[in-house]
Write a protein that holds these residues in place. Structure first.
Motif, PDB file in Angstrom:
ATOM      1  N   ALA A 166      14.456  -1.684 -13.407  1.00  0.00           N
ATOM      2  CA  ALA A 166      13.344  -1.910 -12.490  1.00  0.00           C
ATOM      3  C   ALA A 166      13.311  -0.760 -11.493  1.00  0.00           C
ATOM      4  O   ALA A 166      14.325  -0.071 -11.281  1.00  0.00           O
ATOM      5  CB  ALA A 166      13.498  -3.244 -11.772  1.00  0.00           C
ATOM      6  N   TYR A 167      12.136  -0.574 -10.895  1.00  0.00           N
ATOM      7  CA  TYR A 167      11.955   0.553  -9.993  1.00  0.00           C
ATOM      8  C   TYR A 167      11.257   0.107  -8.714  1.00  0.00           C
ATOM      9  O   TYR A 167      10.521  -0.887  -8.693  1.00  0.00           O
ATOM     10  CB  TYR A 167      11.104   1.636 -10.659  1.00  0.00           C
ATOM     11  N   LEU A 168      11.477   0.894  -7.673  1.00  0.00           N
ATOM     12  CA  LEU A 168      10.713   0.727  -6.442  1.00  0.00           C
ATOM     13  C   LEU A 168      10.311   2.126  -5.984  1.00  0.00           C
ATOM     14  O   LEU A 168      11.156   2.902  -5.535  1.00  0.00           O
ATOM     15  CB  LEU A 168      11.525   0.019  -5.360  1.00  0.00           C
ATOM     16  N   GLN A 169       9.030   2.445  -6.167  1.00  0.00           N
ATOM     17  CA  GLN A 169       8.486   3.717  -5.699  1.00  0.00           C
ATOM     18  C   GLN A 169       8.093   3.537  -4.245  1.00  0.00           C
ATOM     19  O   GLN A 169       7.280   2.655  -3.927  1.00  0.00           O
ATOM     20  CB  GLN A 169       7.280   4.119  -6.542  1.00  0.00           C
ATOM     21  N   MET A 170       8.647   4.374  -3.393  1.00  0.00           N
ATOM     22  CA  MET A 170       8.396   4.254  -1.965  1.00  0.00           C
ATOM     23  C   MET A 170       7.731   5.533  -1.459  1.00  0.00           C
ATOM     24  O   MET A 170       8.336   6.604  -1.500  1.00  0.00           O
ATOM     25  CB  MET A 170       9.712   4.006  -1.215  1.00  0.00           C
ATOM     26  N   GLY A 172       0.802  -1.221   0.000  1.00  0.00           N
ATOM     27  CA  GLY A 172       0.000   0.000   0.000  1.00  0.00           C
ATOM     28  C   GLY A 172       0.830   1.264   0.000  1.00  0.00           C
ATOM     29  O   GLY A 172       0.308   2.351  -0.259  1.00  0.00           O
ATOM     30  N   ARG A 173       2.126   1.130   0.288  1.00  0.00           N
ATOM     31  CA  ARG A 173       3.018   2.290   0.304  1.00  0.00           C
ATOM     32  C   ARG A 173       4.083   2.205  -0.789  1.00  0.00           C
ATOM     33  O   ARG A 173       4.508   3.234  -1.315  1.00  0.00           O
ATOM     34  CB  ARG A 173       3.714   2.417   1.661  1.00  0.00           C
ATOM     35  N   PHE A 174       4.524   1.020  -1.105  1.00  0.00           N
ATOM     36  CA  PHE A 174       5.568   0.812  -2.109  1.00  0.00           C
ATOM     37  C   PHE A 174       4.948   0.228  -3.378  1.00  0.00           C
ATOM     38  O   PHE A 174       3.999  -0.550  -3.317  1.00  0.00           O
ATOM     39  CB  PHE A 174       6.638  -0.140  -1.596  1.00  0.00           C
ATOM     40  N   THR A 175       5.546   0.590  -4.515  1.00  0.00           N
ATOM     41  CA  THR A 175       5.104   0.044  -5.804  1.00  0.00           C
ATOM     42  C   THR A 175       6.316  -0.384  -6.606  1.00  0.00           C
ATOM     43  O   THR A 175       7.212   0.432  -6.866  1.00  0.00           O
ATOM     44  CB  THR A 175       4.304   1.078  -6.599  1.00  0.00           C
ATOM     45  N   ILE A 176       6.340  -1.639  -6.996  1.00  0.00           N
ATOM     46  CA  ILE A 176       7.410  -2.152  -7.824  1.00  0.00           C
ATOM     47  C   ILE A 176       6.975  -2.127  -9.286  1.00  0.00           C
ATOM     48  O   ILE A 176       5.799  -2.325  -9.606  1.00  0.00           O
ATOM     49  CB  ILE A 176       7.804  -3.587  -7.390  1.00  0.00           C
ATOM     50  N   SER A 177       7.916  -1.848 -10.161  1.00  0.00           N
ATOM     51  CA  SER A 177       7.608  -1.849 -11.587  1.00  0.00           C
ATOM     52  C   SER A 177       8.880  -2.174 -12.359  1.00  0.00           C
ATOM     53  O   SER A 177       9.968  -2.210 -11.787  1.00  0.00           O
ATOM     54  CB  SER A 177       7.039  -0.495 -12.034  1.00  0.00           C
ATOM     55  N   ARG A 178       8.720  -2.390 -13.632  1.00  0.00           N
ATOM     56  CA  ARG A 178       9.883  -2.663 -14.469  1.00  0.00           C
ATOM     57  C   ARG A 178       9.640  -2.130 -15.870  1.00  0.00           C
ATOM     58  O   ARG A 178       8.498  -2.073 -16.341  1.00  0.00           O
ATOM     59  CB  ARG A 178      10.191  -4.157 -14.504  1.00  0.00           C
TER      60      ARG A 178
END
Length: 131
Positions: free
Chosen positions: A79-83, A66-72
């Motif tokens: 790849a990314y990690l939106q925090m 609910g707080r972090f979003t992983i994507s590629r």
């Protein structure tokens, strides 16, 4: 040589956001699962999130869901990690890893990729959250 390089870490205040990036070289990322994990001082490694090869399925630790979003972005080999909504408990060194196969571990609160059999991992990027 398979290599991953993380970037985007830093020092932020509680409630703020960071976006971590993980760039692959020496191989094409689309053949691998990507796993983000973290390690805080004196604590064991903790799986944070993972994403399967096409990006269709993602998994999160209960502590970050609910707080972090992983994507590629496979064409960019990144790849990314939106925090978002970071808090002090998120302070750690964050690592990305690539694995051609993963096993999922399901508990009563989460399903996450097991931290094993990595084909490559990066040097980590420090995330510090403090007021």
């Amino acid at each position: 040589q398979l290599q991953l390089v993380e970037s985007g870490g830093g020092s932020v205040q509680p409630g703020e956001s960071l976006r971590l990036s993980c760039v692959a070289s020496g191989f094409t990322l689309d053949s691998y699962y990507i796993i983000w994990f973290r390690q805080a001082p004196g604590k064991e490694r903790e799986g944070v999130s993972c994403i399967e090869k096409t990006g269709t399925n993602t998994y999160y630790a209960a502590s970050v869901k609910g707080r972090f979003t992983i994507s590629r972005d496979n064409p960019k080999n990144t790849a990314y990690l939106q925090m978002d909504s970071l808090n002090a408990e998120d302070t750690a060194i964050y690592y990305c890893a690539a694995a051609s196969r993963v096993r999922l571990l399901t508990t009563n609160v989460q399903t996450m990729c097991k931290l094993e059999d990595f084909d490559a991992w990066g040097q980590g990027t420090q995330v510090t959250v403090s007021a």
